[in-house]
Design a protein around this motif. Structure first.
Motif, mmCIF file in Angstrom:
data_model
loop_
_atom_site.group_PDB
_atom_site.id
_atom_site.type_symbol
_atom_site.label_atom_id
_atom_site.label_comp_id
_atom_site.label_asym_id
_atom_site.label_seq_id
_atom_site.Cartn_x
_atom_site.Cartn_y
_atom_site.Cartn_z
ATOM 1 N N VAL A 285 0.832 -1.208 0.000
ATOM 2 C CA VAL A 285 0.000 0.000 0.000
ATOM 3 C C VAL A 285 0.865 1.255 0.000
ATOM 4 O O VAL A 285 0.496 2.271 -0.602
ATOM 5 N N SER A 286 1.998 1.220 0.660
ATOM 6 C CA SER A 286 2.893 2.390 0.705
ATOM 7 C C SER A 286 3.347 2.783 -0.700
ATOM 8 O O SER A 286 3.312 3.967 -1.070
ATOM 9 N N LEU A 288 1.813 1.998 -3.463
ATOM 10 C CA LEU A 288 0.606 2.407 -4.187
ATOM 11 C C LEU A 288 0.262 3.856 -3.882
ATOM 12 O O LEU A 288 -0.123 4.625 -4.786
ATOM 13 N N SER A 313 1.546 -3.202 4.165
ATOM 14 C CA SER A 313 1.229 -4.230 3.169
ATOM 15 C C SER A 313 -0.050 -4.937 3.593
ATOM 16 O O SER A 313 -0.242 -5.231 4.775
ATOM 17 N N ALA A 321 -7.494 -2.657 -4.190
ATOM 18 C CA ALA A 321 -6.581 -1.825 -3.395
ATOM 19 C C ALA A 321 -6.358 -0.483 -4.078
ATOM 20 O O ALA A 321 -6.351 0.577 -3.432
ATOM 21 N N ASP A 322 -6.202 -0.504 -5.403
ATOM 22 C CA ASP A 322 -6.017 0.723 -6.179
ATOM 23 C C ASP A 322 -7.258 1.626 -6.057
ATOM 24 O O ASP A 322 -7.147 2.839 -5.860
ATOM 25 N N ILE A 325 -7.479 3.219 -2.355
ATOM 26 C CA ILE A 325 -6.585 4.372 -2.120
ATOM 27 C C ILE A 325 -7.005 5.555 -2.979
ATOM 28 O O ILE A 325 -7.051 6.703 -2.510
ATOM 29 N N THR A 346 0.797 6.232 7.159
ATOM 30 C CA THR A 346 0.664 4.767 7.202
ATOM 31 C C THR A 346 1.474 4.224 8.381
ATOM 32 O O THR A 346 2.594 4.660 8.643
ATOM 33 N N LEU A 351 -4.039 2.979 8.058
ATOM 34 C CA LEU A 351 -3.951 4.061 7.070
ATOM 35 C C LEU A 351 -4.807 5.221 7.559
ATOM 36 O O LEU A 351 -5.978 5.030 7.912
#
Length: 417
Positions: A285-286, A288, A313, A321-322, A325, A346, A351
């Motif tokens: 995620v970081s 992303l 993660s 996930a995309d 965010i 994060t 988050l």
């Protein structure tokens, strides 16, 4: 919400409580009834003995006593008959004993006698107690046997139901596996099996029809929207238009883009509802977030500040996930002015995204509802946060919102419950 109990436990408890209550009530009833019978028998013996003593005195004119069982004495004070319990000393036992006593007054051969006869009742109480204990013992043995027999029988009887219940728990509309339920010789269970199979087939067919309809509508809408967009581009590029016409055409283009976005988001929601996102990967995620920040900076949104305290993660579908965010950052941008700072933090499994806000929301509990907009002037589709909530529910993530120190703060805890 009350605690749920298994069916077998529920029926066993009912049997257990019913059995214990039956043993107690029957034992009490047996004790009092036996005591009554023994007491009646003792009194009958007393009257019989008294009658024999009176006959003996009448025939032989002999006054005799056998203390403490029989006492005969002459009296001048004639009273009514007395029947009672009394405690007296028993020389044979050398202790105080409980007796049932009958005292009568009779005139025999012209002389008044007080005839007192007694019978020990301790043995009668012991006998009644022994009968009750025997009854309880027999009941307990029979009860234990019936309890385990009943439980074993119920388990066997309900076995098809429990197996079918497990099948229903594993039933999925997205799976092509046939629902194979176990038949039973119990009519109601057999009918339930048939109805469940019929219902499952109908639901699966309806699901497939709805899924196909959604995909068809989504696909068919894309084509005319693309054609309209192309024709508008041709009008702008090939014809001279006035400023007013340009404004109108630009407005139409924005509406087309909004309609495309709305169609895409409704399709995404439908796919999530239908569990079509089944690919699970370890998503960084970081990284992303960094990609999204670069993309928004290219669109002149340079007020995004990312503070990664720890790398984040998460195991989930990469596409979702995309979207997750992107929708959270887009929502913060839409509700911020151009120069206001948007902070992203994060942690290991957390988050946090916050943006400046002048006042608290009027209805924060409605934030994640579909098509909800806090302000009528907001031109968003009202589906961004609804999709975020749906994704979090799908993976059992916990999303929350709060307003604190002039900041709208959204946070997602990725630790599953």
């Amino acid at each position: 919400m009350s605690k749920k109990t298994r069916l077998i436990q529920k029926t066993s408890k009912t049997f257990l409580f019913g059995g214990v209550l039956l043993v107690l009530l029957s034992s009490l009833a047996l004790y009092f009834y036996t005591s009554y019978l023994l007491k009646s028998e003792v009194e009958e013996v007393l009257y019989s003995t008294e009658s024999r003593v009176a006959d003996a005195i009448k025939n032989d004119s002999v006054v005799f006593s056998l203390s403490p069982v029989i006492e005969v004495k002459k009296t001048d004070n004639v009273q009514s008959e007395v029947l009672k319990d009394t405690i007296i000393y028993d020389p044979s036992q050398d202790e105080m004993e409980l007796f049932r006593e009958l005292s009568t007054y009779k005139n025999i051969n012209g002389i008044d006698y007080q005839i007192t006869v007694r019978n020990m009742v301790v043995e009668s109480e012991d006998l009644a107690l022994a009968i009750v204990i025997s009854n309880i013992t027999i009941f307990v043995i029979a009860f234990i046997f019936l309890f385990y027999f009943n439980t074993t029988r119920n388990l066997k009887l309900w076995d098809p139901f429990f197996k079918n219940l497990e099948q229903m728990k594993r039933f999925s509309l997205t799976s092509k596996d046939t629902l194979n339920l176990v038949d039973s010789d119990v009519l109601e269970f057999s009918e339930l099996k048939t109805e469940i199979e019929t219902l499952a087939d109908k639901v699966r067919k309806d699901y497939e029809s709805l899924k196909q309809f959604t995909e068809d509508v989504s696909h068919e809408m894309q084509t005319p929207l693309a054609i309209i967009q192309a024709k508008i581009d041709n009008i702008i590029n090939e014809h001279e238009i006035s400023d007013k016409q340009f404004e109108q055409v630009t407005s139409i283009q924005k509406d087309i883009q909004r309609l495309k976005q709305l169609n895409k988001r409704i399709t995404t929601l439908t796919k999530i509802d239908n569990n079509q996102f089944i690919n699970i990967e370890n998503v960084n995620v970081s990284d992303l977030i960094n990609e999204k920040i670069e993309s928004f900076k290219e669109l002149q949104f340079a007020n995004l500040v990312y503070n990664p305290e720890n790398k984040l993660s998460v195991s989930m579908d990469v596409y979702l996930a995309d979207i997750l965010i992107n929708n959270l950052i887009s929502n913060a941008i839409k509700h911020s002015k151009k120069n206001e700072e948007i902070t992203i933090i994060t942690k290991s499994k957390l988050l946090i995204i916050s943006n400046f806000g002048e006042k608290v929301l009027a209805n924060p509990e409605n934030l994640f509802l579909r098509f909800y907009r806090e302000s009528s002037t907001n031109q968003s589709t009202g589906l961004g946060l609804a999709i975020v909530k749906k994704i979090c529910d799908l993976y059992e993530f916990k999303i929350s919102y709060k307003f604190e120190v002039d900041q709208h703060i959204f946070s997602i805890d990725f630790l599953r419950n």
